[in-house]
Design a protein around this motif. Structure first.
Motif, PDB file in Angstrom:
ATOM      1  N   LEU A  97       0.732  -1.271  -0.092  1.00 50.94           N
ATOM      2  CA  LEU A  97      -0.155   0.043  -0.170  1.00 50.94           C
ATOM      3  C   LEU A  97       0.839   1.272   0.147  1.00 50.94           C
ATOM      4  N   VAL A  98       2.095   1.106   0.695  1.00 52.02           N
ATOM      5  CA  VAL A  98       3.013   2.429   0.833  1.00 52.02           C
ATOM      6  C   VAL A  98       3.503   2.761  -0.690  1.00 52.02           C
ATOM      7  N   GLU A  99       3.615   1.589  -1.502  1.00 53.10           N
ATOM      8  CA  GLU A  99       4.037   1.785  -2.775  1.00 53.10           C
ATOM      9  C   GLU A  99       3.222   2.580  -3.703  1.00 53.10           C
ATOM     10  N   ILE A 100       1.702   2.612  -3.521  1.00 47.56           N
ATOM     11  CA  ILE A 100       0.662   3.074  -4.299  1.00 47.56           C
ATOM     12  C   ILE A 100       0.058   4.412  -3.664  1.00 47.56           C
ATOM     13  N   LEU A 101      -0.026   4.586  -2.369  1.00 45.87           N
ATOM     14  CA  LEU A 101      -0.790   5.799  -1.695  1.00 45.87           C
ATOM     15  C   LEU A 101       0.217   6.076  -0.778  1.00 45.87           C
ATOM     16  N   GLU A 102      -0.318   7.561  -0.347  1.00 51.48           N
ATOM     17  CA  GLU A 102       0.551   8.190   0.574  1.00 51.48           C
ATOM     18  C   GLU A 102      -0.052   7.552   2.125  1.00 51.48           C
ATOM     19  N   VAL A 103       0.685   6.775   2.846  1.00 49.42           N
ATOM     20  CA  VAL A 103       0.198   6.117   3.897  1.00 49.42           C
ATOM     21  C   VAL A 103       0.860   6.864   4.978  1.00 49.42           C
ATOM     22  N   THR A 104       0.007   7.186   5.898  1.00 49.98           N
ATOM     23  CA  THR A 104       0.450   7.672   7.165  1.00 49.98           C
ATOM     24  C   THR A 104       0.243   6.895   8.549  1.00 49.98           C
ATOM     25  N   VAL A 119      -4.268   4.094   6.935  1.00 52.72           N
ATOM     26  CA  VAL A 119      -4.908   5.350   6.523  1.00 52.72           C
ATOM     27  C   VAL A 119      -4.008   5.879   5.073  1.00 52.72           C
ATOM     28  N   GLY A 120      -4.596   5.841   4.252  1.00 51.63           N
ATOM     29  CA  GLY A 120      -4.001   6.167   2.940  1.00 51.63           C
ATOM     30  C   GLY A 120      -4.788   7.456   2.152  1.00 51.63           C
ATOM     31  N   LYS A 121      -3.893   8.183   1.399  1.00 53.96           N
ATOM     32  CA  LYS A 121      -4.413   9.110   0.797  1.00 53.96           C
ATOM     33  C   LYS A 121      -3.834   9.211  -0.833  1.00 53.96           C
ATOM     34  N   HIS A 122      -4.652   9.835  -1.592  1.00 54.07           N
ATOM     35  CA  HIS A 122      -4.312   9.787  -3.258  1.00 54.07           C
ATOM     36  C   HIS A 122      -5.381  10.830  -3.503  1.00 54.07           C
ATOM     37  N   GLU A 123      -5.097  11.322  -4.908  1.00 48.75           N
ATOM     38  CA  GLU A 123      -5.900  12.460  -5.504  1.00 48.75           C
ATOM     39  C   GLU A 123      -6.822  11.532  -6.189  1.00 48.75           C
ATOM     40  N   ASP A 124      -6.829  10.526  -6.441  1.00 54.27           N
ATOM     41  CA  ASP A 124      -7.834   9.681  -7.201  1.00 54.27           C
ATOM     42  C   ASP A 124      -8.433   8.661  -6.292  1.00 54.27           C
ATOM     43  N   PRO A 125      -9.591   8.841  -5.871  1.00 54.12           N
ATOM     44  CA  PRO A 125     -10.494   7.830  -4.975  1.00 54.12           C
ATOM     45  C   PRO A 125     -10.311   6.333  -5.618  1.00 54.12           C
ATOM     46  N   GLU A 126     -10.327   6.122  -7.003  1.00 53.95           N
ATOM     47  CA  GLU A 126     -10.389   4.743  -7.458  1.00 53.95           C
ATOM     48  C   GLU A 126      -9.197   4.104  -7.206  1.00 53.95           C
ATOM     49  N   ARG A 127      -8.083   4.998  -6.994  1.00 56.70           N
ATOM     50  CA  ARG A 127      -6.928   4.380  -6.644  1.00 56.70           C
ATOM     51  C   ARG A 127      -6.814   3.518  -5.591  1.00 56.70           C
ATOM     52  N   ILE A 128      -7.376   4.419  -4.525  1.00 56.72           N
ATOM     53  CA  ILE A 128      -7.549   3.874  -2.859  1.00 56.72           C
ATOM     54  C   ILE A 128      -8.296   2.571  -3.066  1.00 56.72           C
ATOM     55  N   VAL A 129      -9.335   2.436  -3.673  1.00 53.85           N
ATOM     56  CA  VAL A 129     -10.253   1.200  -3.644  1.00 53.85           C
ATOM     57  C   VAL A 129      -9.428   0.291  -4.183  1.00 53.85           C
ATOM     58  N   GLU A 130      -8.867   0.439  -5.568  1.00 49.32           N
ATOM     59  CA  GLU A 130      -7.999  -0.748  -6.246  1.00 49.32           C
ATOM     60  C   GLU A 130      -7.055  -1.089  -5.175  1.00 49.32           C
ATOM     61  N   ALA A 131      -6.256  -0.303  -4.752  1.00 47.51           N
ATOM     62  CA  ALA A 131      -5.242  -0.686  -3.835  1.00 47.51           C
ATOM     63  C   ALA A 131      -5.610  -1.624  -2.533  1.00 47.51           C
TER      64      ALA A 131
END
Length: 336
Positions: A97-104, A119-131
């Motif tokens: 998940l750290v490789e794909i999202l900004e994980v805090t 807890v993960g962040k991304h500009e594209d919410p679909e990327r969060i769901v897919e991750a």
């Protein structure tokens, strides 16, 4: 200030009562001036060099994570979500998940199904769901939830070293729709720099030199961005675990009726000062999770938390709640 007012184990871990007093001031009474450490040293009756040496020592021990401001991720136009996964290899799932999202945050927790909470962040919410979906498939049993942060009603992770339990600070509200720094004449680079103030007599002057600005411009930016909600929660961020705050409880609440979710979260803000986060959530897949109000509480032991949870009995909007305790922080030391 007498030692009896502090949790003894906290003073022992810090090494002195002065350290405990300094961290309380830095957490709850941080001065928004050009010389915040001088001001706190004067309050404590010590030389500023003595205070700064003490703070540097606490930072080396990783008790003091940073002094600075919280940067509201919404100002960078990102979405944030709490991802829950059932996995037998939580570290591998976290790395993925750290490789794909900004994980805090990434915690092992004691929920009977979902043991990894990230807890993960991304500009594209679909990327969060897919991750989340791929992490659950690769490293677990295919069971996952994405709990979106629809509204953060409070964010202020501070530890009351006198009472041995968390207590939010004075700047705990979070703007829902802050402007971008560029919208009001500042840069994102400056906003990011203000997350970590140098342990120097004039911290804003140090940042100013790094960015080619004047000290007055940096101080003005800090105050304006705090007022507009780009920045928040100024002061010290501590590692509660190193201070003996072993109890880390994520309390998830279900409303009696779904249209009472806002009222439920507002009730928590008004009645649970010990809550360091209060977040209204929605869930993907839709309908997969009904506990959509969330708060965190941290303490040196469970006994101090019981009276806090007892207050929930008086909430007219609450159907039921769960306390999902942290077992291990998989990303210790991350600046959040």
């Amino acid at each position: 200030m007498s030692e009896s007012r502090f949790v003894p184990q906290v003073i022992e871990k810090l090494g002195s009562e002065l350290a405990a007093e300094a961290l309380m001031e830095l957490q709850y009474n941080f001065p928004l001036t050009a010389t915040p450490y001088n001001d706190i040293a004067e309050r404590l009756g010590v030389n500023v060099d003595e205070l700064l040496d003490l703070l540097r020592m606490l930072k080396e021990k990783r008790i003091l994570k940073r002094v600075g401001f919280y940067l509201n991720y919404r100002a960078a136009r990102k979405r944030a979500a709490l991802i829950a996964i059932a996995t037998e290899t939580p570290r591998e799932a976290t790395k993925y998940l750290v490789e794909i999202l900004e994980v805090t945050h990434s915690y092992l927790r004691d929920h009977p199904v979902y043991n990894l909470w990230v807890v993960g962040k991304h500009e594209d919410p679909e990327r969060i769901v897919e991750a989340a979906r791929k992490a659950a498939e690769r490293y677990g049993k295919g069971k996952w939830l994405v709990l979106w942060g629809e509204k953060t009603l409070r964010l202020s992770v501070k530890y009351d070293l006198e009472k041995g339990i968390s207590r939010a600070g004075p700047y705990s509200t979070v703007a829902a729709n802050p402007p971008r720094p560029e919208d009001i004449g500042y840069s994102m680079a400056l906003a990011r720099a203000l997350r970590v103030l140098p342990l120097e007599e004039r911290p804003y002057a140090v940042i100013a030199r790094q960015l080619g600005l004047t000290e007055d411009r940096v101080i003005e930016a800090a105050r304006v961005m705090l007022d507009r909600g780009i920045l928040g929660d100024p002061g010290a961020a501590l590692d509660g675990h190193k201070l003996g705050f072993q109890y880390n409880g994520m309390v998830t609440l279900a409303p009696k009726e779904i249209d009472q979710l806002d009222d439920l979260c507002k009730w928590v803000v008004n009645n649970i000062s010990e809550a360091t986060h209060v977040v209204k959530r929605s869930v993907t897949p839709q309908g997969a999770w009904r506990h959509l109000c969330y708060f965190m509480v941290h303490s040196v032991d469970e006994d101090r938390v019981k009276p806090v949870l007892k207050r929930l009995d008086d909430c007219p909007y609450l159907d039921d709640y769960m306390v999902i305790r942290s077992l291990e922080d998989l990303l210790p030391g991350v600046i959040r």
